[in-house]
Design an enzyme around this catalytic site. Structure first.
Site, PDB file in Angstrom:
ATOM      1  N   GLU A  25       0.849  -1.185   0.000  1.00 57.89           N
ATOM      2  CA  GLU A  25       0.000   0.000   0.000  1.00 57.89           C
ATOM      3  C   GLU A  25       0.885   1.237   0.000  1.00 57.89           C
ATOM      4  OE1 GLU A  25      -3.197   0.406   2.789  1.00 57.89           O
ATOM      5  OE2 GLU A  25      -4.056  -1.552   2.313  1.00 57.89           O
ATOM      6  N   HIS A  79      -4.749   6.577  -0.109  1.00 55.17           N
ATOM      7  CA  HIS A  79      -3.905   5.389  -0.033  1.00 55.17           C
ATOM      8  C   HIS A  79      -4.452   4.342  -0.987  1.00 55.17           C
ATOM      9  CE1 HIS A  79      -6.921   4.021   2.952  1.00 55.17           C
ATOM     10  NE2 HIS A  79      -6.510   2.789   2.691  1.00 55.17           N
ATOM     11  N   HIS A  81      -5.307   0.402  -2.377  1.00 52.64           N
ATOM     12  CA  HIS A  81      -5.688  -0.976  -2.103  1.00 52.64           C
ATOM     13  C   HIS A  81      -5.271  -1.751  -3.344  1.00 52.64           C
ATOM     14  CE1 HIS A  81      -9.106   0.079   0.998  1.00 52.64           C
ATOM     15  NE2 HIS A  81      -7.897   0.241   1.487  1.00 52.64           N
ATOM     16  N   ASP A  92      -9.533   1.118   7.953  1.00 54.38           N
ATOM     17  CA  ASP A  92      -9.528   2.537   7.553  1.00 54.38           C
ATOM     18  C   ASP A  92     -10.556   3.326   8.377  1.00 54.38           C
ATOM     19  OD1 ASP A  92      -7.669   1.992   5.573  1.00 54.38           O
ATOM     20  OD2 ASP A  92      -9.204   1.650   4.042  1.00 54.38           O
TER      21      ASP A  92
HETATM   22 ZN   LIG Z   1      -7.323   1.044   3.244  1.00 53.85          ZN
END
Ligand SMILES: [Zn+2]
Length: 132
Positions: A25, A79, A81, A92
């Protein structure tokens, strides 16, 4: 709900950045004014994990200082995935600490897509990402 406005160039920059870090990530910050992003910060994922991110605290602090001294505000946190899903994960939601738009860049069948969410008191609401 107010959409978050991004340029196509900013979106491409984010996608290229998170793609380079796949399968881990990757994360960063979005700053601007009046819901319009003016600056994209790439921040190191200290967790170096394919399943979670923890922003490097020094890089995050430096970005916050830059945002302040340039009269902008934090509008979003992005961010990736790298293996989906397209939406925010329970982690999250649990870790969301800011009243900003959480942008998730997810890769499904080798195609990256971006979606925005606000997370408040454990509830999420989708925010339109307006690409101009
Ligand atoms: Zn996430």
């Amino acid at each position: 709900m107010q959409p978050l406005i991004l340029s196509n160039e900013q979106l491409i920059k984010m996608i290229e950045y998170v793609d380079r870090h796949t399968p881990l990530e990757a994360c960063g910050l979005l700053a601007g004014k009046d819901s319009r992003v003016e600056k994209v910060f790439e921040v190191k994922n200290q967790a170096q994990s394919p399943l979670r991110y923890v922003m490097d605290p020094i890089e995050q602090l430096n970005a916050f200082e830059w945002i302040d001294s340039n009269g902008l505000e934090l509008l979003g946190i992005f961010h990736s995935h790298p293996s989906g899903p397209e939406t925010v994960s329970p982690t999250d939601i649990a870790e969301a600490a800011y009243a900003v738009v959480y942008v998730i860049l997810s890769r499904v069948d080798d195609v990256w897509r971006a979606r925005g969410f606000r997370i408040e008191n454990g509830a999420t609401q989708e925010v339109t990402l307006q690409i101009e």
